[in-house]
Design a protein around this motif. Sequence first.
Motif, mmCIF file in Angstrom:
data_model
loop_
_atom_site.group_PDB
_atom_site.id
_atom_site.type_symbol
_atom_site.label_atom_id
_atom_site.label_comp_id
_atom_site.label_asym_id
_atom_site.label_seq_id
_atom_site.Cartn_x
_atom_site.Cartn_y
_atom_site.Cartn_z
ATOM 1 N N SER A 15 -18.457 14.203 -4.112
ATOM 2 C CA SER A 15 -19.360 13.097 -3.762
ATOM 3 C C SER A 15 -18.579 11.823 -3.455
ATOM 4 O O SER A 15 -19.073 10.942 -2.754
ATOM 5 C CB SER A 15 -20.368 12.841 -4.887
ATOM 6 N N VAL A 16 -17.357 11.714 -3.962
ATOM 7 C CA VAL A 16 -16.552 10.508 -3.781
ATOM 8 C C VAL A 16 -15.526 10.674 -2.657
ATOM 9 O O VAL A 16 -15.193 9.711 -1.967
ATOM 10 C CB VAL A 16 -15.852 10.132 -5.115
ATOM 11 N N TYR A 17 -15.049 11.898 -2.470
ATOM 12 C CA TYR A 17 -14.008 12.172 -1.470
ATOM 13 C C TYR A 17 -14.323 11.588 -0.083
ATOM 14 O O TYR A 17 -13.462 10.941 0.506
ATOM 15 C CB TYR A 17 -13.730 13.682 -1.393
ATOM 16 N N PRO A 18 -15.558 11.781 0.460
ATOM 17 C CA PRO A 18 -15.839 11.208 1.798
ATOM 18 C C PRO A 18 -15.665 9.679 1.844
ATOM 19 O O PRO A 18 -15.260 9.135 2.862
ATOM 20 C CB PRO A 18 -17.296 11.580 2.073
ATOM 21 N N LEU A 21 -11.937 9.029 2.109
ATOM 22 C CA LEU A 21 -11.493 9.336 3.466
ATOM 23 C C LEU A 21 -11.919 8.240 4.438
ATOM 24 O O LEU A 21 -11.116 7.750 5.229
ATOM 25 C CB LEU A 21 -12.043 10.700 3.904
ATOM 26 N N ASN A 22 -13.176 7.838 4.358
ATOM 27 C CA ASN A 22 -13.712 6.792 5.221
ATOM 28 C C ASN A 22 -12.932 5.486 5.035
ATOM 29 O O ASN A 22 -12.565 4.826 6.009
ATOM 30 C CB ASN A 22 -15.202 6.595 4.915
ATOM 31 N N GLY A 28 -6.915 2.736 9.492
ATOM 32 C CA GLY A 28 -5.872 3.306 10.333
ATOM 33 C C GLY A 28 -4.952 4.309 9.648
ATOM 34 O O GLY A 28 -3.928 4.703 10.200
ATOM 35 N N ARG A 29 -5.301 4.720 8.441
ATOM 36 C CA ARG A 29 -4.508 5.753 7.758
ATOM 37 C C ARG A 29 -5.169 7.107 8.025
ATOM 38 O O ARG A 29 -6.291 7.180 8.518
ATOM 39 C CB ARG A 29 -4.425 5.484 6.243
ATOM 40 N N THR A 30 -4.482 8.195 7.675
ATOM 41 C CA THR A 30 -4.971 9.523 8.047
ATOM 42 C C THR A 30 -5.407 10.350 6.837
ATOM 43 O O THR A 30 -5.040 10.055 5.690
ATOM 44 C CB THR A 30 -3.851 10.318 8.759
ATOM 45 N N LEU A 101 -4.608 4.314 -5.894
ATOM 46 C CA LEU A 101 -3.767 4.887 -4.836
ATOM 47 C C LEU A 101 -4.480 4.831 -3.486
ATOM 48 O O LEU A 101 -3.869 4.496 -2.467
ATOM 49 C CB LEU A 101 -3.394 6.332 -5.176
ATOM 50 N N VAL A 102 -5.762 5.147 -3.474
ATOM 51 C CA VAL A 102 -6.550 5.097 -2.234
ATOM 52 C C VAL A 102 -6.611 3.662 -1.718
ATOM 53 O O VAL A 102 -6.444 3.416 -0.515
ATOM 54 C CB VAL A 102 -7.966 5.683 -2.446
#
Length: 118
Positions: A15-18, A21-22, A28-30, A101-102
């Motif tokens: 539920s948090v991963y998207p 990523l967003n 501009g990171r991948t 880290l994110v």
Amino acid sequence: MKTHDERFANMTFSSVYPHYLNKVEKKGRTKEELHQVIEWLTGFDDQQLQAHIDDKVTFEIFFQNADLNPNAHLITGLICGYRIEEIENPLTRKVRYLDKLVDELAKGKKMEKILRNS
């Protein structure tokens, strides 16, 4: 703080991963860089990470299965108004490590700084 800790324990990583990523892609990171950061912290490769997402595991299970990086304790500072090194609940601290880290990735920090290379 107890309900805060319980919320993390029951929240699913998928539920948090998207949102992670967003957040990094908007800056501009991948996805590959995000996965590199997650792998550094948890030891999960892409396949293991995808399995955790597909299985909708809670953060509690996610971090129980993780092989936490021995340098994770070097992740310090403020996240969401909390000083990471002062968070007493081990699970909450690990989730905040990942959040930090994110954040650093999204802020454009160099990968070797994010990965706390000694």
